[in-house]
Design a protein around this motif. Structure first.
Motif, short mmCIF file in Angstrom:
data_model
loop_
_atom_site.label_atom_id
_atom_site.label_comp_id
_atom_site.label_asym_id
_atom_site.label_seq_id
_atom_site.Cartn_x
_atom_site.Cartn_y
_atom_site.Cartn_z
N LYS A 43 -11.40 0.10 -3.67
CA LYS A 43 -10.12 -0.80 -4.16
C LYS A 43 -8.81 0.32 -5.03
N PRO A 44 -8.52 1.64 -4.19
CA PRO A 44 -8.09 2.13 -3.67
C PRO A 44 -6.13 1.83 -4.70
N LEU A 45 -6.50 0.99 -3.65
CA LEU A 45 -4.90 0.59 -4.43
C LEU A 45 -4.33 -0.42 -4.39
N ALA A 46 -5.33 -1.05 -5.68
CA ALA A 46 -4.96 -1.97 -6.21
C ALA A 46 -3.62 -2.23 -7.21
N GLY A 47 -3.04 -2.89 -7.33
CA GLY A 47 -1.72 -2.84 -7.47
C GLY A 47 -0.85 -2.64 -6.89
N VAL A 48 -0.98 -1.83 -5.67
CA VAL A 48 0.52 -1.10 -5.96
C VAL A 48 1.16 -2.15 -4.37
N LYS A 49 2.38 -1.84 -4.72
CA LYS A 49 2.61 -2.44 -3.68
C LYS A 49 3.61 -1.91 -2.76
N VAL A 50 2.55 -2.16 -1.19
CA VAL A 50 3.38 -1.19 -0.12
C VAL A 50 4.48 -2.14 0.61
N GLY A 51 5.82 -1.43 1.06
CA GLY A 51 6.81 -1.88 1.83
C GLY A 51 6.85 -1.21 3.75
N ALA A 52 6.03 -2.10 5.11
CA ALA A 52 6.32 -1.28 5.52
C ALA A 52 7.57 -1.98 6.46
N CYS A 53 8.13 -1.02 7.54
CA CYS A 53 8.61 -1.06 8.65
C CYS A 53 7.85 -0.34 9.75
N LEU A 54 7.38 -0.84 10.26
CA LEU A 54 7.05 -0.33 11.48
C LEU A 54 7.01 -1.94 12.70
N HIS A 55 6.75 -1.18 13.91
CA HIS A 55 6.71 -2.21 15.38
C HIS A 55 5.64 -3.17 15.15
N ILE A 68 -4.42 -4.07 2.91
CA ILE A 68 -4.93 -5.47 1.85
C ILE A 68 -6.71 -5.19 1.08
N ASP A 69 -7.46 -4.47 2.30
CA ASP A 69 -8.35 -4.16 2.41
C ASP A 69 -8.64 -2.97 0.89
N GLY A 70 -8.08 -2.30 0.32
CA GLY A 70 -7.93 -1.67 -0.58
C GLY A 70 -6.97 -2.32 -1.66
N GLY A 71 -6.55 -3.13 -1.58
CA GLY A 71 -6.35 -3.35 -3.20
C GLY A 71 -4.80 -4.05 -2.82
N ALA A 72 -3.72 -3.72 -1.52
CA ALA A 72 -2.72 -3.33 -2.09
C ALA A 72 -1.78 -5.06 -1.60
N ASP A 73 -0.72 -4.72 -1.91
CA ASP A 73 0.41 -6.05 -1.66
C ASP A 73 1.39 -5.47 -0.38
N ILE A 370 -0.94 9.56 -1.89
CA ILE A 370 0.26 9.31 -2.57
C ILE A 370 -0.51 8.78 -3.70
N ALA A 371 -1.40 7.18 -4.00
CA ALA A 371 -1.31 6.37 -4.60
C ALA A 371 -1.67 6.55 -5.68
N LYS A 372 -3.12 7.89 -5.68
CA LYS A 372 -3.83 8.71 -6.36
C LYS A 372 -3.15 9.28 -7.24
N GLY A 373 -1.90 9.94 -6.56
CA GLY A 373 -1.36 10.60 -7.61
C GLY A 373 -2.06 11.66 -8.12
N ASP A 374 -2.61 12.29 -8.07
CA ASP A 374 -3.10 13.54 -8.31
C ASP A 374 -2.87 15.26 -8.29
#
Length: 422
Positions: A43-55, A68-73, A370-374
């Motif tokens: 769950k490396p993306l837990a609590g992260v909100k991802v806005g996507a504009c894709l086909h 979503i499997d990674g925990g993203a909203d 990006i989410a890890k931020g290191d």
């Protein structure tokens, strides 16, 4: 009744048809599947909100499910008015719980309103294809910029826009150019665009390519793929190019190289792949061959000067699904596919899942990075980190049953030494 391997939505509801497409694509996306399995535990993306504009396609759906499997909203809108598959959008909303705001054929106002709806979630990370989401965020929702960690960009056109923003000091957060990954542009742009463009043309026209005079405008990775596949089906391919090195490469690859003026006068098919504006312009249209079929494989519908075509015509009509006939004032007829929008998505289903597996794995792992931020990224456009690019290549090879050779210690020493000569 079946079409393209899928049961038509007239026989089962739209939601189930979309679910079938998504599952069918998943069968050929093993790298993304491996990421999903790892992320489901970590769950490396837990609590992260991802806005996507894709086909909005079956392949894109699998990327969103992985996030979503990674925990993203996650929230999604379409990146082109004619690239949305309505059954996939419905399945994402009702089966997978991904808020999806897209409808095939919507007008420009509706298209941008849906982008604004995705921005209402106040994303921490943006995932874009063409940079419309990022551009809208920077122009209409600037108050949200301070909360954005970074973004990713899928396609050549979007990367070009973002680099221009960075050059003008208008980019307010770092963006990873997924398109620049070797496992993206060398495969997606060449093999994906090549196959899916030809597929879209054949679905729309049902015409024979063997023996046809086929013009490819632009010889970047996408143009290479389209030219190669058209040649493989027996077309007589001519390339139009402004770059002397690429033009020379096209010539040595066995293609005729001509100016647009000369090529248009003889072309049965013209496909644009440049990412630039009006590469088929009014003066080309004045010389164009009667019955020529115009199509575009670039992201935006600006490569063919449709406005000039309208002005030069005394009438037009839809003659087949996704095909419009223009009656020119000089008596000739010209045909456009999908309103000059992406032919592989307006008239087909887009790239095969096999190549989008690598492209969207780059997207997923770049979002994780990006989410890890290191890291210490400035407000600029960055390539996908090399270790991510190479890990995707290795996973893809393993999934295909291929093996890598390993260097011996002697070979490593030799490569790192300057003392050993003849």
């Amino acid at each position: 009744m079946f079409e393209g391997g899928f049961i038509l939505s007239s026989e089962v509801n739209l939601k189930e048809a979309g679910k079938q497409k998504i599952e069918w694509a998943r069968n050929r996306m093993p790298v993304l599947e491996s990421i999903s399995k790892r992320w489901s535990q970590e769950k490396p993306l837990a609590g992260v909100k991802v806005g996507a504009c894709l086909h909005v396609t079956s392949k894109t759906a699998n990327l969103l499910i992985t996030l979503i499997d990674g925990g993203a909203d996650v929230s999604l809108c379409g990146s082109n008015p004619l690239s949305t598959q309505d059954d996939v959008a419905k399945a994402l909303n009702e089966v997978y719980g991904v808020p999806t705001y897209a409808k095939r054929g919507e007008d420009k106002e509706s298209f941008y309103n849906r982008i604004l709806t995705v921005l209402d979630m106040k994303p921490d990370i943006t995932v874009d294809d063409g940079a419309d989401l990022i551009n809208t965020l920077h122009s209409e929702r600037t108050e949200l910029l301070k909360n954005v960690l970074g973004g990713t960009e899928e396609t050549t056109t979007g990367v070009t826009r973002l680099k221009a923003m960075a050059k003008d000091n208008r980019l307010n957060y770092p963006v990873i150019a997924v398109n620049d990954a070797m496992t993206k542009h060398m495969f997606d742009n060449r093999y994906g665009t090549g196959q899916s463009t030809i597929d879209g043309l054949m679905r729309a026209t049902n015409y024979l390519l063997a023996g046809a005079k086929f013009v490819v405008v632009g010889y970047g990775w996408c143009g290479r793929g389209v030219a190669k596949d058209a040649k493989g089906l027996g077309a007589r391919v001519t390339v139009v190019e402004v770059d002397p090195v690429r033009a020379l490469e096209a010539s040595l690859d066995g293609f005729d190289v001509k100016s647009m003026d000369r090529a248009a006068a003889k072309a049965d098919f013209i496909v644009t792949t440049t990412g630039n504006k009006n590469v088929v312009d009014k003066h080309h249209l004045e010389q164009i061959k009667d019955g020529c079929i115009l199509s575009n494989a670039g992201h935006f519908n600006v490569e063919i000067n449709i406005e000039a075509l309208e002005e030069m015509s005394n009438g037009k009509q839809t003659v087949r699904k996704d095909v419009e006939e223009y009656q020119l004032n000089n008596g000739k007829k010209v045909y456009t596919i999908g309103e000059g929008r992406l032919v592989n998505l307006s008239a087909g289903e887009g790239h095969p899942a096999d190549v989008m597996d690598m492209s969207f794995s780059n997207q997923a792992l770049s979002v994780e990075y990006i989410a890890k931020g290191d890291h210490n990224l400035k407000n600029d456009v960055y390539s996908v980190p090399k270790h991510i690019d190479e890990s995707i290549a290795k996973l893809k090879l393993e999934a295909m049953g291929m093996e890598l050779e390993r260097l011996t210690s002697e070979q490593v020493e030799y490569l790192n030494s300057w003392k050993i000569g003849t």
